[in-house]
Scaffold this motif. Structure first.
Motif, PDB file in Angstrom:
ATOM      1  N   ALA A   1       0.628  -0.971   0.200  1.00 22.15           N
ATOM      2  CA  ALA A   1       0.297   0.000   0.144  1.00 22.15           C
ATOM      3  C   ALA A   1       0.771   1.494  -0.001  1.00 22.15           C
ATOM      4  O   ALA A   1       0.650   2.457  -0.969  1.00 22.15           O
ATOM      5  CB  ALA A   1      -0.706  -0.017   1.295  1.00 22.15           C
ATOM      6  N   LYS A   2       1.393   1.179   1.050  1.00 21.22           N
ATOM      7  CA  LYS A   2       3.070   2.011   0.755  1.00 21.22           C
ATOM      8  C   LYS A   2       3.835   2.136  -1.092  1.00 21.22           C
ATOM      9  O   LYS A   2       3.502   3.638  -0.842  1.00 21.22           O
ATOM     10  CB  LYS A   2       3.569   1.980   2.229  1.00 21.22           C
ATOM     11  N   ALA A   3       3.861   1.677  -1.114  1.00 15.30           N
ATOM     12  CA  ALA A   3       4.683   1.373  -2.067  1.00 15.30           C
ATOM     13  C   ALA A   3       3.611   2.122  -3.327  1.00 15.30           C
ATOM     14  O   ALA A   3       4.537   2.910  -4.607  1.00 15.30           O
ATOM     15  CB  ALA A   3       5.465   0.051  -2.320  1.00 15.30           C
ATOM     16  N   ILE A   4       2.233   1.543  -3.370  1.00 21.41           N
ATOM     17  CA  ILE A   4       1.712   2.047  -5.077  1.00 21.41           C
ATOM     18  C   ILE A   4       1.194   3.414  -4.388  1.00 21.41           C
ATOM     19  O   ILE A   4       0.151   3.747  -4.989  1.00 21.41           O
ATOM     20  CB  ILE A   4       0.851   0.745  -5.423  1.00 21.41           C
TER      21      ILE A   4
ATOM     22  N   HIS B   1      -2.263   3.715  -2.828  1.00 25.68           N
ATOM     23  CA  HIS B   1      -3.693   3.038  -2.424  1.00 25.68           C
ATOM     24  C   HIS B   1      -2.983   2.127  -2.004  1.00 25.68           C
ATOM     25  O   HIS B   1      -2.558   1.256  -1.896  1.00 25.68           O
ATOM     26  CB  HIS B   1      -4.345   3.727  -3.071  1.00 25.68           C
ATOM     27  N   SER B   2      -4.493   2.292  -1.006  1.00 29.61           N
ATOM     28  CA  SER B   2      -4.317   0.723  -0.515  1.00 29.61           C
ATOM     29  C   SER B   2      -6.601   0.231  -0.503  1.00 29.61           C
ATOM     30  O   SER B   2      -6.567  -0.729   0.110  1.00 29.61           O
ATOM     31  CB  SER B   2      -4.191   1.441   1.253  1.00 29.61           C
ATOM     32  N   LYS B   3      -7.004   0.418  -2.100  1.00 31.33           N
ATOM     33  CA  LYS B   3      -8.614   0.056  -2.209  1.00 31.33           C
ATOM     34  C   LYS B   3      -7.949  -1.989  -1.789  1.00 31.33           C
ATOM     35  O   LYS B   3      -9.146  -2.229  -1.797  1.00 31.33           O
ATOM     36  CB  LYS B   3      -8.872   1.038  -2.534  1.00 31.33           C
ATOM     37  N   LEU B   4      -7.326  -1.902  -2.704  1.00 30.08           N
ATOM     38  CA  LEU B   4      -6.753  -3.111  -3.153  1.00 30.08           C
ATOM     39  C   LEU B   4      -6.123  -4.071  -1.858  1.00 30.08           C
ATOM     40  O   LEU B   4      -6.080  -5.480  -2.468  1.00 30.08           O
ATOM     41  CB  LEU B   4      -6.935  -3.445  -4.703  1.00 30.08           C
ATOM     42  N   MET B   5      -5.345  -3.325  -1.449  1.00 30.38           N
ATOM     43  CA  MET B   5      -5.221  -4.447  -0.421  1.00 30.38           C
ATOM     44  C   MET B   5      -6.147  -5.051   0.619  1.00 30.38           C
ATOM     45  O   MET B   5      -6.622  -4.342   1.229  1.00 30.38           O
ATOM     46  CB  MET B   5      -3.480  -3.587   0.769  1.00 30.38           C
ATOM     47  N   ASN B   6      -5.571  -6.829   0.738  1.00 30.31           N
ATOM     48  CA  ASN B   6      -6.497  -7.201   1.551  1.00 30.31           C
ATOM     49  C   ASN B   6      -5.972  -8.281   2.592  1.00 30.31           C
ATOM     50  O   ASN B   6      -5.767  -9.032   1.615  1.00 30.31           O
ATOM     51  CB  ASN B   6      -8.106  -8.038   0.917  1.00 30.31           C
TER      52      ASN B   6
ATOM     53  N   LYS C   1      -0.034   7.637   4.708  1.00 28.41           N
ATOM     54  CA  LYS C   1      -1.233   7.793   4.483  1.00 28.41           C
ATOM     55  C   LYS C   1      -2.046   6.702   3.199  1.00 28.41           C
ATOM     56  O   LYS C   1      -3.111   6.721   3.009  1.00 28.41           O
ATOM     57  CB  LYS C   1      -0.546   9.363   3.229  1.00 28.41           C
ATOM     58  N   ALA C   2      -0.855   6.252   2.884  1.00 31.25           N
ATOM     59  CA  ALA C   2      -2.029   5.236   2.006  1.00 31.25           C
ATOM     60  C   ALA C   2      -3.078   4.319   2.739  1.00 31.25           C
ATOM     61  O   ALA C   2      -4.780   4.434   2.341  1.00 31.25           O
ATOM     62  CB  ALA C   2      -1.637   4.138   1.543  1.00 31.25           C
TER      63      ALA C   2
END
Length: 405
Positions: free
Chosen positions: A68-71, A73-78, A135-136
């Motif tokens: 999530a930090k690398a890209i 955003h985190s919407k798809l990270m589960n 932030k993500a």
């Protein structure tokens, strides 16, 4: 229903509560589960508990957060992989989130925002200096109606990122379970210290304990994990209720690399006060502390490194009436101001939900208990034989006695 998430059905539940109790076992999280239990007792709540292999979750959660930090955003990270589909609507979705690394678990609930009329997150520990690195993850909180935070000095930074209402909420405690009344307990533990400590003060206390009858309890283990959070809370509060003094300091007071010098009120102040101990340490220089512990003697300030702790304790022991008043004030203020019911009442009010009959009954019980304690304390001022409730098991100890064999 997926294998990774387990929903505990509750007929007519109006609150959906996401709990990590089955995958996070560190003792630092046990008080959060106590709050979740309180909510279930005070309201009609349904628990959603990830049922995932804890050691595997440490890996998947770490990888998901790094990604999530690398890209950005985190919407798809589960980190739980599977997703649960809610089968009913709720008035409120509530997530008690100790760390920003927990936030991604929200992605395991499919369509939660559409199923929940209101949504609130309680964000426990986040330091202002770390906000940009999270932030993500914090961006997921934009779907919430309100963000409550324990760290008052981080609020403006989170609000800037999330663009949602953020406000301070203090820690709390199960003030009835921590209350030493009505059992007449002897305070047989002279001083109790948990977690971080000054090595200088600790060494001085060890010397006292080795050479006198002074009973000093402290931690000897690293990386503490609880077998059962209820067992841990029961042991903790029972030791507190039998302790005369308790070390309480500003959160992570000895780790400026983690805090960036930020001073915040830790949970130990609320727990120690509720148990009626005399708290010693370095309280935070913050408006929130002075607002919620505004009675005399709530926390007696001593230096972080204090090799002469024996003299300080002897001076305090020489004034038992002062100690008695501090203990009474600590317990009564906790009952009237710091029980979990008051925190839940605040949360419900901000999203326009009514309190429950169970909450009203709880508040009445707290008030009656406080009045009983005050009446007993007032009576004891007239009759010394009645001073039992918060009294020490020891006579005041003179300085010279610390060095006696």
């Amino acid at each position: 229903m997926t294998e990774a998430l387990k929903l505990n059905p509750q007929k007519d539940a109006r609150v959906l509560l996401l709990s990590l109790r089955n995958i996070k076992f560190h003792v630092a999280r046990c008080y959060l589960y106590e709050l979740e239990d309180a909510i279930c007792e005070l309201d009609s709540a349904e628990l959603l508990t990830p049922n995932f292999q804890p050691n595997l979750f440490k890996v998947t959660n770490k990888l998901a957060n790094h990604a999530a930090k690398a890209i950005g955003h985190s919407k798809l990270m589960n980190p739980l992989f599977d997703r649960v589909q809610l089968q009913q609507d709720y008035d409120l979705f509530f997530f008690l989130c100790q760390s920003p690394q927990d936030i991604l678990c929200i992605n395991s609930i499919k369509g939660w925002r559409e199923r929940c009329h209101k949504a609130v997150v309680w964000l426990d520990e986040i330091w202002a200096k770390d906000l940009q690195s999270w932030k993500a993850q914090l961006s997921l909180l934009k779907d919430f109606d309100r963000i409550f935070m324990n760290f008052s000095n981080s609020i403006s930074g989170v609000a800037e990122i999330v663009q949602r209402p953020c406000e301070y909420i203090p820690f709390g405690v199960d003030a009835i379970k921590f209350c030493p009344y009505p059992l007449e307990r002897e305070r047989s533990v002279d001083l109790y210290s948990v977690g971080r400590r000054s090595q200088v003060t600790h060494q001085a206390l060890l010397e006292i304990a080795e050479n006198t009858s002074f009973f000093y309890i402290y931690e000897t283990l690293r990386d503490l994990y609880a077998i059962d959070y209820k067992y841990h809370r029961s042991l903790y509060r029972n030791i507190l209720k039998k302790s005369r003094y308790f070390i309480a300091n500003s959160a992570k007071f000895d780790d400026t690399n983690a805090t960036g010098g930020q001073q915040e009120v830790g949970a130990r102040f609320f727990e120690g006060a509720a148990a009626g101990v005399v708290m010693l340490g370095v309280p935070p220089e913050s408006e929130s502390f002075h607002q919620h512990f505004d009675w005399e003697g709530a926390a007696i300030e001593i230096p972080y490194d204090v090799p002469h702790i024996a003299e300080i304790l002897a001076e305090l022991d020489a004034d038992p009436q002062r100690l008695q008043k501090i203990r009474t004030d600590n317990v009564v203020n906790s009952l009237l101001r710091h029980d979990w019911v008051y925190r839940w009442e605040t949360i419900l009010a901000t999203v326009g939900l009514d309190s429950t009959p169970a909450m009203a009954a709880r508040k009445a019980n707290l008030q009656n208990l406080a009045q009983t304690i005050l009446a007993r304390a007032n009576a004891s001022n007239c009759d010394a034989s009645e001073i039992r409730l918060f009294s020490d098991s020891h006579e005041p100890i003179l300085k010279e006695s610390w060095n006696s064999p």
